[in-house]
Design a protein around this motif. Structure first.
Motif, PDB file in Angstrom:
ATOM      1  N   ASN A 162      -2.706   1.960  -4.830  1.00 27.25           N
ATOM      2  CA  ASN A 162      -2.204   3.332  -4.669  1.00 27.25           C
ATOM      3  C   ASN A 162      -3.234   4.224  -3.977  1.00 27.25           C
ATOM      4  OD1 ASN A 162       0.453   3.285  -5.745  1.00 27.25           O
ATOM      5  ND2 ASN A 162      -0.358   3.230  -7.824  1.00 27.25           N
ATOM      6  N   THR A 211       1.836  13.891  -4.168  1.00 25.75           N
ATOM      7  CA  THR A 211       2.196  12.536  -4.577  1.00 25.75           C
ATOM      8  C   THR A 211       2.432  12.460  -6.065  1.00 25.75           C
ATOM      9  OG1 THR A 211      -0.130  11.945  -4.845  1.00 25.75           O
ATOM     10  CG2 THR A 211       0.878  11.490  -2.710  1.00 25.75           C
ATOM     11  N   ALA A 261      -3.186  10.332   0.813  1.00 25.63           N
ATOM     12  CA  ALA A 261      -2.211  10.920   1.740  1.00 25.63           C
ATOM     13  C   ALA A 261      -1.914  12.370   1.406  1.00 25.63           C
ATOM     14  CB  ALA A 261      -0.907  10.115   1.725  1.00 25.63           C
ATOM     15  N   PHE A 309       0.801  -1.226   0.000  1.00 28.07           N
ATOM     16  CA  PHE A 309       0.000   0.000   0.000  1.00 28.07           C
ATOM     17  C   PHE A 309       0.837   1.280   0.000  1.00 28.07           C
ATOM     18  CE2 PHE A 309       0.150  -1.726   4.347  1.00 28.07           C
ATOM     19  CZ  PHE A 309       0.634  -0.644   5.089  1.00 28.07           C
ATOM     20  N   VAL A 310       2.149   1.180   0.181  1.00 31.22           N
ATOM     21  CA  VAL A 310       3.028   2.349  -0.014  1.00 31.22           C
ATOM     22  C   VAL A 310       4.427   1.817  -0.324  1.00 31.22           C
ATOM     23  CG1 VAL A 310       3.497   2.595   2.485  1.00 31.22           C
ATOM     24  CG2 VAL A 310       3.891   4.538   0.944  1.00 31.22           C
ATOM     25  N   THR A 319      -3.972   1.693   8.054  1.00 31.04           N
ATOM     26  CA  THR A 319      -3.238   1.635   6.793  1.00 31.04           C
ATOM     27  C   THR A 319      -2.999   3.035   6.248  1.00 31.04           C
ATOM     28  OG1 THR A 319      -4.254  -0.515   6.290  1.00 31.04           O
ATOM     29  CG2 THR A 319      -3.215   0.640   4.465  1.00 31.04           C
ATOM     30  N   GLN A 320      -4.033   3.878   6.334  1.00 29.92           N
ATOM     31  CA  GLN A 320      -3.896   5.263   5.875  1.00 29.92           C
ATOM     32  C   GLN A 320      -2.876   6.021   6.728  1.00 29.92           C
ATOM     33  OE1 GLN A 320      -5.683   6.787   3.042  1.00 29.92           O
ATOM     34  NE2 GLN A 320      -3.796   7.945   3.418  1.00 29.92           N
ATOM     35  N   GLY A 367       5.842   7.514  -3.044  1.00 30.98           N
ATOM     36  CA  GLY A 367       5.223   6.397  -2.336  1.00 30.98           C
ATOM     37  C   GLY A 367       4.345   5.552  -3.235  1.00 30.98           C
ATOM     38  N   LYS A 368       4.168   5.992  -4.485  1.00 26.84           N
ATOM     39  CA  LYS A 368       3.283   5.272  -5.407  1.00 26.84           C
ATOM     40  C   LYS A 368       3.965   4.081  -6.057  1.00 26.84           C
ATOM     41  CE  LYS A 368      -0.172   8.573  -7.086  1.00 26.84           C
ATOM     42  NZ  LYS A 368      -0.707   9.222  -8.296  1.00 26.84           N
ATOM     43  N   THR A 408       0.602   4.984   5.794  1.00 23.82           N
ATOM     44  CA  THR A 408       0.936   5.581   4.501  1.00 23.82           C
ATOM     45  C   THR A 408       1.280   7.055   4.655  1.00 23.82           C
ATOM     46  OG1 THR A 408      -0.555   4.028   3.394  1.00 23.82           O
ATOM     47  CG2 THR A 408       0.113   5.969   2.145  1.00 23.82           C
ATOM     48  N   PHE A 436      -4.257   4.586  -0.889  1.00 27.98           N
ATOM     49  CA  PHE A 436      -3.884   5.270   0.353  1.00 27.98           C
ATOM     50  C   PHE A 436      -2.864   6.372   0.102  1.00 27.98           C
ATOM     51  CE2 PHE A 436      -5.415   1.046   1.526  1.00 27.98           C
ATOM     52  CZ  PHE A 436      -6.387   1.379   2.456  1.00 27.98           C
ATOM     53  N   VAL A 437      -1.960   6.158  -0.858  1.00 30.51           N
ATOM     54  CA  VAL A 437      -0.982   7.189  -1.201  1.00 30.51           C
ATOM     55  C   VAL A 437      -1.685   8.389  -1.827  1.00 30.51           C
ATOM     56  CG1 VAL A 437       1.037   7.744  -2.613  1.00 30.51           C
ATOM     57  CG2 VAL A 437       0.902   5.541  -1.479  1.00 30.51           C
TER      58      VAL A 437
END
Length: 342
Positions: free
Chosen positions: A327, A341, A333, A102-103, A240-241, A293-294, A244, A329-330
């Motif tokens: 992607n 991002t 973010a 997820f990141v 999770t968020q 982070g993607k 991230t 959550f990124v």
């Protein structure tokens, strides 16, 4: 009346404080596949910078010998999230085990295939590794996957080379210097430490830079990432968020500070006594850290292609690689961390 109001106010204050503490104390355990390795630096640095706390988490980092051990910790239930290489998600998809990244914090894997100093004369190419003993962090880890891929790419039977688990840090350097192994797949800072002691160190393959990664894989190849089971992510979207957000903020911090400033934030025991060598290794590694982070979908495709080449099980599994990462959550973010991002 004043006393009663005081008690009510006190009770409300206590309740507010306890609620705040409860929300801030959401605990997540991250298993790292070798905390001393610079490939995992963003996970450790996020804790040093207090980014997990800012995101509302109490994070425990559990340092293990290699990525396969970190993965076992999550599958066994003793950790929630793996800080390890994305390729495990693809490999496990062939076994019908749903893991999802997820990141992503490494754009390149940073894996280096190095010849032991005492074997320089007899090993001049990957083909010379046939029948030799080659060190990896742990059998079944990304270092092991990389070794098998490179052997097969060079026309060798991967089973014809003995794989020895030697860890990633000082134990790997010692195994190389003591002649316990003929070569090893290593990562920084161990590679730079060994180069500092042995200037004539022979490198057979290097994926610390974009150029070398493209040379080996034909495209960018994601390395370190945070990942977990699809079930855990679905049941812990808030956590999770938050994770991230912390990693994305840390990546932004890395790319806006000097190597010296980054080193100053890292735990002394990970930096070690020779700060100059650690700094040199860090400078070699910084280009491989993601700025966003993607996950690049093409990078995920490259991982699948590599595993399909080396593993009949993966090749036959009809894996939908898009399910091995998200992607979402990124992308979310950006609004919570103020970090772009794009």
């Amino acid at each position: 009346m004043n006393k009663m109001l005081g008690r009510v106010t006190g009770a409300l204050l206590a309740l507010t404080m306890s609620t705040g503490l409860a929300s801030a104390a959401t605990k997540v355990t991250i298993a790292i596949g070798g905390g001393a390795c610079l490939c995992y630096l963003p996970t450790v640095l996020a804790k040093q910078l207090g980014e997990y706390e800012k995101a509302g988490l109490e994070v425990e980092l559990v340092d293990l010998k290699g990525g396969s051990d970190a993965l076992k910790a999550v599958l066994g239930g003793s950790a929630d999230v793996v800080s390890g290489y994305f390729d495990h998600c693809v490999n496990l998809a062939a076994k019908k085990q749903e893991m999802q990244s997820f990141v992503v914090y490494d754009r390149y894997p940073g894996l280096v295939l190095v010849v032991a100093p005492s074997h320089n004369k007899e090993i001049s190419s990957i083909k010379d590794l046939a029948g030799k003993k080659v060190g990896v962090s742990a059998p079944g880890s990304s270092t092991d996957f990389f070794l098998k891929y490179m052997l097969k790419k060079n026309g060798l039977d991967p089973t014809g080379t003995a794989v020895i688990g030697v860890g990633l840090g000082a134990t790997a350097v010692a195994a190389m210097e003591q002649g316990q192994i003929d070569a090893a797949v290593m990562l920084d800072p161990a590679v730079t430490v060994l180069q500092g002691k042995h200037p004539d160190l022979k490198i057979l393959s290097d994926t610390r830079t974009q150029h070398d990664t493209l040379e080996v894989f034909g495209g960018e190849y994601p390395g370190g990432a945070l990942y977990s089971t699809v079930a855990w992510i679905a049941g812990h979207e808030k956590e999770t968020q938050a994770l991230t957000n912390a990693i994305v903020a840390t990546l932004a911090w890395i790319h806006s500070h000097t190597p010296e400033e980054i080193m100053a934030k890292m735990p002394e025991e990970l930096v070690g006594k020779d700060k100059a060598l650690y700094l040199a290794a860090l400078k070699n590694t910084i280009p491989m850290y993601s700025q966003t982070g993607k996950m690049d979908p093409k990078g995920a495709d490259a991982v699948l292609a590599v595993f399909s080449t080396g593993s009949p099980e993966v090749a036959k599994a009809n894996i939908d690689v898009s399910k091995t990462f998200t992607n979402k959550f990124v992308e979310q973010a950006k609004g919570t961390t103020g970090t772009s991002t794009k």
